[in-house]
Design an enzyme around this catalytic site. Structure first.
Site, short mmCIF file in Angstrom:
data_model
loop_
_atom_site.label_atom_id
_atom_site.label_comp_id
_atom_site.label_asym_id
_atom_site.label_seq_id
_atom_site.Cartn_x
_atom_site.Cartn_y
_atom_site.Cartn_z
N ARG A 94 0.87 -1.18 0.00
CA ARG A 94 0.00 0.00 0.00
C ARG A 94 0.91 1.23 0.00
O ARG A 94 2.00 1.24 0.54
CB ARG A 94 -0.90 0.00 1.25
CG ARG A 94 -1.90 1.15 1.25
CD ARG A 94 -2.68 1.26 2.53
NE ARG A 94 -3.61 2.41 2.47
CZ ARG A 94 -4.10 3.01 3.53
NH1 ARG A 94 -3.77 2.59 4.74
NH2 ARG A 94 -4.94 4.04 3.39
N HIS A 95 0.42 2.30 -0.60
CA HIS A 95 1.18 3.57 -0.62
C HIS A 95 1.43 4.03 0.82
O HIS A 95 0.85 3.53 1.78
CB HIS A 95 0.36 4.64 -1.36
CG HIS A 95 -0.99 4.84 -0.75
ND1 HIS A 95 -1.21 5.54 0.43
CD2 HIS A 95 -2.20 4.38 -1.11
CE1 HIS A 95 -2.47 5.52 0.73
NE2 HIS A 95 -3.10 4.81 -0.17
N GLY A 96 2.27 5.02 0.93
CA GLY A 96 2.61 5.57 2.26
C GLY A 96 1.58 6.58 2.76
O GLY A 96 0.53 6.79 2.15
N ALA A 405 1.58 2.02 4.04
CA ALA A 405 2.75 1.20 3.66
C ALA A 405 2.59 -0.27 4.04
O ALA A 405 3.57 -1.03 4.05
CB ALA A 405 4.05 1.76 4.25
#
Ligand SMILES: O=P(O)(O)O[C@H]1[C@H](OP(=O)(O)O)[C@@H](OP(=O)(O)O)[C@H](O)[C@@H](O)[C@H]1OP(=O)(O)O
Length: 475
Positions: A94-96, A405
């Site tokens: 997952r994105h930050g 993340a």
């Protein structure tokens, strides 16, 4: 506990200074300083931070990272014995940390207006919101990655290089053996750039650049699954359990307690306003690492109710609530196992595995349907609007699964003599494939994993599953 220790240590230091006892004074003084730092750090963490669902920091899932952001627990991921070697790793990440979405910012701005114009309490935290805190969120932020989110991915990249030095290595990166795939959303593209920057910064690489592929068919499969879109995403009745919980006694009590703390009429604090306050506490902490006055609107019981409401949303929109939620991830499931199979075959023929590492960066709603398809974190009881009280020990808890993340890893090991193993990890901690009886369940035989998911491997056809109307069988 830290406070008591600090105050006691401080008193001792005072006494030593007066008695001019140098060595002992230095030792006590340093202890006092250490405990103050620890105290300061712990006071900075809202007591309710472990209930922030997908708005939570990665550090709350792995608290050892608060001390050292580059710490790794290699003892839990090393191969089952010396002769095993990691041959391939795929990471779905997952994105930050990001800004709130526009919708959430609008709700936050509405709540801030209520507090400025209607709140009547005298508490210091309320005065702080009314006179010092400023609404700094703007609608154009719309979920963009923040600097903390860049750091989240840089640090993850470095930790993975420490945990898997034979795979996430300068040689593999320079050799083009590390592939990057991302969602088209800016927070994911920028997270991909951050992950790469973590590696190039670690190894001082300035003479090369590394590509990434934007692939929404894989990273945003939910946008292309017609049956999910019609039956869940666009279906107002699909979230009925969440809607009922938001109108139920637990949420009503949270709203009343917030209204009482603010000294405003109950009618002003809707469930959306309660969510906006919870998000303000979460975002101020995740983005700025501050224990903001917004967190004083909740006690632990309130936070558990807010957490359950969001888990109801994730359960019914992305999790076990509807079969199509997980089946929409079939395309990603087959992609993962196709890459694993390719690596196994290359390894078996004695070749170097052409793609040592795959890093795929998406969303919470990329990871959760796949986690569900693999039957991780499945509870005996369905999450409903009516069973909050009995779900306190549930394993379906997005605060633990899906922080910023978050990452689901599959590591392929060659243990010699044809013994190939597959280790799953979530957020850098080993997990066990549900339903596998292997004693070394966190490092099962690859073939046993294939057997466990045989039905999905032979079926789980994205096109067929996502068709809105199943064509009647030709008579
Ligand atoms: O409640 P918001 O608007 O933040 O929900 C977001 C999703 O955030 P999440 O619920 O996962 O914290 C966001 O997922 P992300 O992993 O990209 O942060 C999603 O992309 C966005 O569309 C919103 O999801 P929703 O289901 O449309 O509310």
């Amino acid at each position: 506990m830290f406070l008591t220790f600090s105050l006691a240590a401080f008193k001792i230091v005072q006494g030593c200074i007066m008695l001019n006892v140098p060595v002992f004074r230095l030792f006590i003084y340093s202890c006092c300083l250490v405990s103050y730092v620890a105290l300061e750090r712990d006071f900075n963490i809202p007591a309710i931070a472990k209930y922030f669902n997908t708005k939570g920091r990665y550090e709350e899932v792995n608290p050892y990272l608060r001390e050292d952001i580059f710490a790794v627990n290699t003892s839990s991921v090393l191969s089952p014995s010396d002769q095993c070697e990691a041959r391939y790793l795929t990471a779905i990440v997952r994105h930050g940390t990001r800004y709130p979405t526009t919708r959430d910012i609008q709700e936050m701005q509405k709540l801030y207006g209520i507090i400025l114009h209607n709140a009547t309490g005298e508490e210091s935290w309320l005065q702080e919101i009314q006179t010092q805190w400023r609404m700094w969120y703007s609608e154009d932020m719309d979920g963009r990655l923040v600097q903390k989110g860049v750091d989240d991915l840089k640090h993850l990249a470095v930790r993975l290089s420490k945990t898997f030095p034979g795979l996430v290595s300068e040689e593999k990166l320079r050799g083009g053996f590390i592939e990057f795939i991302t969602s088209s959303k800016h927070r994911c593209v920028n997270s991909t750039l951050a992950f790469k920057a973590g590696l190039t910064g670690l190894w001082g690489i300035k003479d090369m650049e590394f590509d990434h592929a934007v692939n929404d068919a894989l990273m945003r499969f939910f946008d292309q699954c017609t049956r999910f879109i019609e039956e869940v995403d666009n279906n107002p009745t699909a979230m009925s359990e969440l809607d009922k919980f938001k109108e139920g006694p637990e949420m009503k009590r949270v709203q009343q307690k917030i209204a009482d703390r603010l000294g405003v009429p109950y009618s002003l604090i809707t469930d959306d306003m309660a969510e906006a306050a919870f998000y303000l506490c979460a975002y101020e902490f995740a983005i700025k690492t501050v224990n903001s006055p917004w967190c004083r609107l909740f006690d632990e019981v309130d936070a558990q109710v807010m957490e359950y409401a969001n888990d109801l949303k994730q359960f019914w929109k992305r999790g076990y609530g509807y079969d199509i939620n997980s089946k929409s991830s079939c395309v990603l499931f087959h992609d993962v196992f196709t890459r694993l199979e390719k690596a196994v075959n290359e390894n078996k023929s004695g070749q170097q595995v052409t793609e040592a590492v795959t890093v795929q960066i998406g969303h919470a709603e990329t990871l959760l349907p796949l986690i569900t398809l693999l039957s991780f974190f499945k509870d005996a009881d369905t999450l409903m609007s009516t069973n909050f009280a009995t779900q306190t020990q549930r394993s379906f808890r997005t605060s633990r699964m899906l922080p910023y993340a978050a990452n689901l890893l599959f590591v392929l090991y060659d243990c010699g003599a044809g013994d190939v193993r597959l280790q799953p990890l979530l957020n850098e901690q080993p997990v066990t494939f549900p339903g596998l009886s292997d004693p070394q369940a966190s490092m099962p035989r690859y073939q046993d994993v294939l057997e466990r998911y045989r039905d999905l491997l032979q079926g789980c056809d994205f096109e067929a599953e996502c068709q809105l109307f199943k064509h009647p069988v030709e008579l």
